[in-house]
Design a protein around this motif. Structure first.
Motif, PDB file in Angstrom:
ATOM      1  N   THR A   1       0.803  -1.219   0.000  1.00  0.00           N
ATOM      2  CA  THR A   1       0.000   0.000   0.000  1.00  0.00           C
ATOM      3  C   THR A   1       0.837   1.272   0.000  1.00  0.00           C
ATOM      4  N   ASN A   2       2.152   1.142   0.105  1.00  0.00           N
ATOM      5  CA  ASN A   2       2.992   2.336   0.196  1.00  0.00           C
ATOM      6  C   ASN A   2       4.260   2.142  -0.639  1.00  0.00           C
ATOM      7  N   VAL A   3       4.087   2.124  -1.945  1.00  0.00           N
ATOM      8  CA  VAL A   3       5.217   1.947  -2.866  1.00  0.00           C
ATOM      9  C   VAL A   3       5.569   3.296  -3.478  1.00  0.00           C
ATOM     10  N   PRO A   4       6.820   3.759  -3.362  1.00  0.00           N
ATOM     11  CA  PRO A   4       7.200   5.035  -3.977  1.00  0.00           C
ATOM     12  C   PRO A   4       6.910   5.045  -5.478  1.00  0.00           C
ATOM     13  N   GLN A   5       6.527   6.201  -5.988  1.00  0.00           N
ATOM     14  CA  GLN A   5       6.151   6.314  -7.393  1.00  0.00           C
ATOM     15  C   GLN A   5       7.264   5.799  -8.314  1.00  0.00           C
ATOM     16  N   LYS A   6       8.507   6.088  -7.984  1.00  0.00           N
ATOM     17  CA  LYS A   6       9.620   5.690  -8.844  1.00  0.00           C
ATOM     18  C   LYS A   6       9.804   4.177  -8.896  1.00  0.00           C
ATOM     19  N   ALA A   7       9.245   3.462  -7.926  1.00  0.00           N
ATOM     20  CA  ALA A   7       9.411   2.012  -7.898  1.00  0.00           C
ATOM     21  C   ALA A   7       8.207   1.272  -8.474  1.00  0.00           C
ATOM     22  N   ARG A   8       7.142   1.986  -8.796  1.00  0.00           N
ATOM     23  CA  ARG A   8       5.891   1.304  -9.121  1.00  0.00           C
ATOM     24  C   ARG A   8       5.946   0.507 -10.420  1.00  0.00           C
ATOM     25  N   GLN A   9       6.645   1.008 -11.423  1.00  0.00           N
ATOM     26  CA  GLN A   9       6.716   0.239 -12.662  1.00  0.00           C
ATOM     27  C   GLN A   9       7.451  -1.076 -12.448  1.00  0.00           C
ATOM     28  N   GLY A  10       8.579  -1.024 -11.746  1.00  0.00           N
ATOM     29  CA  GLY A  10       9.314  -2.245 -11.476  1.00  0.00           C
ATOM     30  C   GLY A  10       8.526  -3.222 -10.629  1.00  0.00           C
ATOM     31  N   VAL A  11       7.831  -2.695  -9.617  1.00  0.00           N
ATOM     32  CA  VAL A  11       7.022  -3.547  -8.746  1.00  0.00           C
ATOM     33  C   VAL A  11       5.878  -4.169  -9.533  1.00  0.00           C
TER      34      VAL A  11
ATOM     35  N   ARG B   1      13.035  -9.207  -5.325  1.00  0.00           N
ATOM     36  CA  ARG B   1      13.249  -8.135  -6.302  1.00  0.00           C
ATOM     37  C   ARG B   1      12.299  -6.973  -6.040  1.00  0.00           C
ATOM     38  N   ILE B   2      11.099  -7.271  -5.563  1.00  0.00           N
ATOM     39  CA  ILE B   2      10.170  -6.205  -5.181  1.00  0.00           C
ATOM     40  C   ILE B   2      10.747  -5.398  -4.028  1.00  0.00           C
ATOM     41  N   ARG B   3      11.279  -6.107  -3.038  1.00  0.00           N
ATOM     42  CA  ARG B   3      11.915  -5.414  -1.902  1.00  0.00           C
ATOM     43  C   ARG B   3      13.028  -4.496  -2.387  1.00  0.00           C
ATOM     44  N   ILE B   4      13.876  -5.010  -3.261  1.00  0.00           N
ATOM     45  CA  ILE B   4      15.003  -4.226  -3.770  1.00  0.00           C
ATOM     46  C   ILE B   4      14.504  -2.996  -4.530  1.00  0.00           C
ATOM     47  N   ASP B   5      13.481  -3.172  -5.361  1.00  0.00           N
ATOM     48  CA  ASP B   5      12.932  -2.049  -6.125  1.00  0.00           C
ATOM     49  C   ASP B   5      12.455  -0.941  -5.198  1.00  0.00           C
ATOM     50  N   ILE B   6      11.793  -1.316  -4.107  1.00  0.00           N
ATOM     51  CA  ILE B   6      11.252  -0.317  -3.182  1.00  0.00           C
ATOM     52  C   ILE B   6      12.373   0.365  -2.406  1.00  0.00           C
ATOM     53  N   GLN B   7      13.303  -0.421  -1.892  1.00  0.00           N
ATOM     54  CA  GLN B   7      14.376   0.158  -1.083  1.00  0.00           C
ATOM     55  C   GLN B   7      15.368   0.958  -1.912  1.00  0.00           C
ATOM     56  N   ARG B   8      15.516   0.623  -3.170  1.00  0.00           N
ATOM     57  CA  ARG B   8      16.474   1.316  -4.034  1.00  0.00           C
ATOM     58  C   ARG B   8      16.123   2.798  -4.183  1.00  0.00           C
ATOM     59  N   VAL B   9      14.844   3.121  -4.106  1.00  0.00           N
ATOM     60  CA  VAL B   9      14.432   4.519  -4.280  1.00  0.00           C
ATOM     61  C   VAL B   9      14.080   5.168  -2.943  1.00  0.00           C
ATOM     62  N   GLY B  10      14.518   4.547  -1.845  1.00  0.00           N
ATOM     63  CA  GLY B  10      14.332   5.148  -0.540  1.00  0.00           C
ATOM     64  C   GLY B  10      13.073   4.746   0.183  1.00  0.00           C
ATOM     65  N   GLY B  11      12.324   3.808  -0.351  1.00  0.00           N
ATOM     66  CA  GLY B  11      11.112   3.351   0.302  1.00  0.00           C
ATOM     67  C   GLY B  11      11.428   2.377   1.422  1.00  0.00           C
ATOM     68  N   SER B  12      10.477   2.192   2.310  1.00  0.00           N
ATOM     69  CA  SER B  12      10.666   1.263   3.418  1.00  0.00           C
ATOM     70  C   SER B  12       9.734   0.075   3.244  1.00  0.00           C
ATOM     71  N   VAL B  13      10.179  -1.065   3.682  1.00  0.00           N
ATOM     72  CA  VAL B  13       9.394  -2.280   3.565  1.00  0.00           C
ATOM     73  C   VAL B  13       9.781  -3.226   4.688  1.00  0.00           C
ATOM     74  N   ASN B  14       8.820  -3.945   5.204  1.00  0.00           N
ATOM     75  CA  ASN B  14       9.096  -4.964   6.212  1.00  0.00           C
ATOM     76  C   ASN B  14       9.549  -6.212   5.457  1.00  0.00           C
ATOM     77  N   ALA B  15      10.854  -6.353   5.324  1.00  0.00           N
ATOM     78  CA  ALA B  15      11.412  -7.418   4.498  1.00  0.00           C
ATOM     79  C   ALA B  15      11.012  -8.800   4.998  1.00  0.00           C
ATOM     80  N   ALA B  16      10.998  -8.986   6.327  1.00  0.00           N
ATOM     81  CA  ALA B  16      10.654 -10.299   6.880  1.00  0.00           C
ATOM     82  C   ALA B  16       9.205 -10.655   6.573  1.00  0.00           C
ATOM     83  N   ALA B  17       8.312  -9.683   6.746  1.00  0.00           N
ATOM     84  CA  ALA B  17       6.900  -9.939   6.471  1.00  0.00           C
ATOM     85  C   ALA B  17       6.675 -10.203   4.992  1.00  0.00           C
TER      86      ALA B  17
END
Length: 512
Positions: A71-81, A131-147
């Motif tokens: 629900t909280n993916v940075p705009q720059k990561a959305r195409q990759g996600v 890869r989704i985690r990497i896409d989000i974190q690469r542009v400064g987004g946060s994600v609960n990697a374990a979850a």
């Protein structure tokens, strides 16, 4: 879950949502395999019939719907996600195909599904989710990697232990009423006991993945379930605006979905009808939509209106019988063109509306109700002459002689005032409160898009648990063509100040 549908729930619907929420965290995407019995057989008249399989011969695989958790993916990561989410859908589709084509191996080896299908699927999903985690974190987004990593695992279940469909009611409508289906078993709910009959085990369908006899109900035997609409308040916007865009008689189809899977061919895994904008595919951009022709009489309406096709499974083959999104993914039979398609924007019973923003995207309903439960289901099936009495969510109606099948949609009518889309394509819009019609949490009322599609369909017949000449909506193969998976997509694209004209017409009480 991050869902923002803002619908009033009945106690039964609330239980269904709670169940679906628990399942979404623990794995709830259902892939069914008919391990014995032929997928179909023909009777002496050449009409298609659907065979039932024994409950013990059906296996399910449960996989979480990752996209609904984001629900909280940075705009720059959305195409990759979005691309990776499409990869997850493809992996599930391929796993389902393998599940359905290895029945003998499964019968011979109890560990086959786990070792040859579920285990490899988890490995593929884990890599994709990372890869989704990497896409989000690469542009400064946060994600609960374990979850997020926990969403990779899929599980197996027997048909008698599934709970994917939620409660046995045909609710989920925007009015929030409790819509009981008259005691019919829809085939989505958990079987009451191992000894009871289990229509959920009947995969059926020409392609072996539905629909089944349990997916149909004689509408004349269903109790009335349509609830009263909210009373209009002093500031109600009582007008309406109808746009005439045809019925897709020119057969403009594709299996893309530019909202959910931009840039991905066959991202929907099923065919869509398109009216309005005539150049919509996975690679459409805002600029290309503005430059495209429209099927609407009002050429200032370039909006994209598209929905999954309805097919009749009478043994006939369509142009896509051997194509992805078509026969190769369980969508078989003749595509039906609606007799009529009414597209109308209506107002709010509680307030004036603001104009829709350019390029607003809305998806109503859920193509994956077997995965996600009924929380976001917004399917409405009925028959002419019954629409004000009965609306079905979990079953297709069998209409009486002289009555046609009606499929309607009522889109979310509240907008957050900022975003034209959201990461999970839901949280930027919401439904108004079903009792009052008020938009909550600072959301603004917008013209509510409604659609009414009418189909002339020879009523299916059911004999001894077998359905003949079934019809069904296209969908992801593992979703078994359930009625509740119906959904509709919309992108608002207008010229010449049409969006403001629509809002003004509605606010001033006119019928335009």
């Amino acid at each position: 879950m991050g869902r923002n549908d803002r619908k009033r729930r009945t106690p039964m619907a609330t239980k269904a949502i709670a169940a679906s929420a628990a399942l979404a965290l623990g794995g709830a995407g259902l892939l069914w395999a008919q391990m014995n019995a032929s997928a179909h057989e023909s009777n002496s008249s050449g009409q298609n019939t659907t065979k039932a399989a024994a409950a013990s011969a059906v296996a399910t695989i449960a996989c979480p719907d990752v996209g609904q958790q984001l629900t909280n993916v940075p705009q720059k990561a959305r195409q990759g996600v979005a691309t990776e989410l499409a990869n997850l859908d493809k992996q599930i589709t391929e796993a389902y195909a393998r599940l359905a084509s290895t029945r003998q191996a499964q019968a011979n080896d109890a560990s086959f599904v786990q070792n040859a299908i579920v285990g490899p699927l988890k490995e593929k999903r884990a890599a994709t989710i990372d890869r989704i985690r990497i896409d989000i974190q690469r542009v400064g987004g946060s994600v609960n990697a374990a979850a997020l990593a926990q969403l990779a695992a899929c599980t197996t279940q027997t048909a008698n232990n599934t709970t994917a469909g939620g409660q046995n009611n045909n609710g989920g409508q925007n009015n929030g009423g409790q819509n009981n289906n008259g005691g019919q078993n829809n085939g989505n709910t958990a079987a009451p006991s191992a000894s009871a009959s289990a229509p959920a085990a009947n995969n059926g369908g020409q392609a072996g993945n539905g629909p089944t006899a349990a997916d149909f109900v004689d509408i004349t035997k269903v109790a009335n379930n349509v609830q009263a609409k909210p009373q209009k308040q002093a500031q109600a916007s009582t007008g309406s605006f109808t746009t005439r865009c045809g019925v897709n008689a020119n057969k403009n189809h594709n299996t893309d979905n530019v909202i959910v899977a931009p840039g991905v061919t066959n991202g929907a895994h099923h065919e869509h009808d398109y009216v309005g904008n005539q150049k919509v595919n996975a690679f459409s951009t805002n600029d290309s939509l503005l430059a495209a022709p429209s099927s609407c009489q009002n050429q200032s309406d370039l909006s994209a209106y598209y929905w999954p096709v309805v097919r009749v499974q009478d043994g006939s083959q369509e142009f896509d019988a051997n194509a992805l999104g078509g026969g190769k993914e369980g969508n078989v039979g003749k595509i039906l063109t609606p007799q009529s398609a009414q597209i109308k924007y209506v107002g709010s019973p509680a307030s004036k509306v603001v104009a829709m923003p350019q390029f607003l995207r809305i998806i109503t309903g859920d193509a994956k109700t077997l995965t996600n439960g009924l929380a976001n289901a917004n399917a409405h099936w009925s028959c002419t002459g019954f629409e004000n009495k009965v609306q079905l969510t979990e079953q297709y109606p069998i209409c009486p002689q002289g009555s046609n099948v009606v499929r309607t949609f009522a889109f979310q009518s509240c907008w957050d005032g900022v975003n034209i889309d959201s990461a999970n394509h839901r949280t930027h819009v919401a439904f108004a409160d079903p009792a009052s019609g008020v938009c909550g949490n600072g959301f603004k009322a917008i013209p509510q898009l409604t659609m009414r599609l009418v189909y002339k369909i020879t009523p299916p017949t059911i004999q001894n648990g077998v359905v003949k000449n079934a019809y069904a909506v296209d969908g992801f193969p593992e979703q078994l063509h359930k009625a509740s998976t119906d959904h509709d997509d919309f992108i608002s694209v207008t010229k010449n100040n049409l969006a403001a004209t629509i809002a003004n017409c509605i606010n001033t009480g006119k019928k335009c």
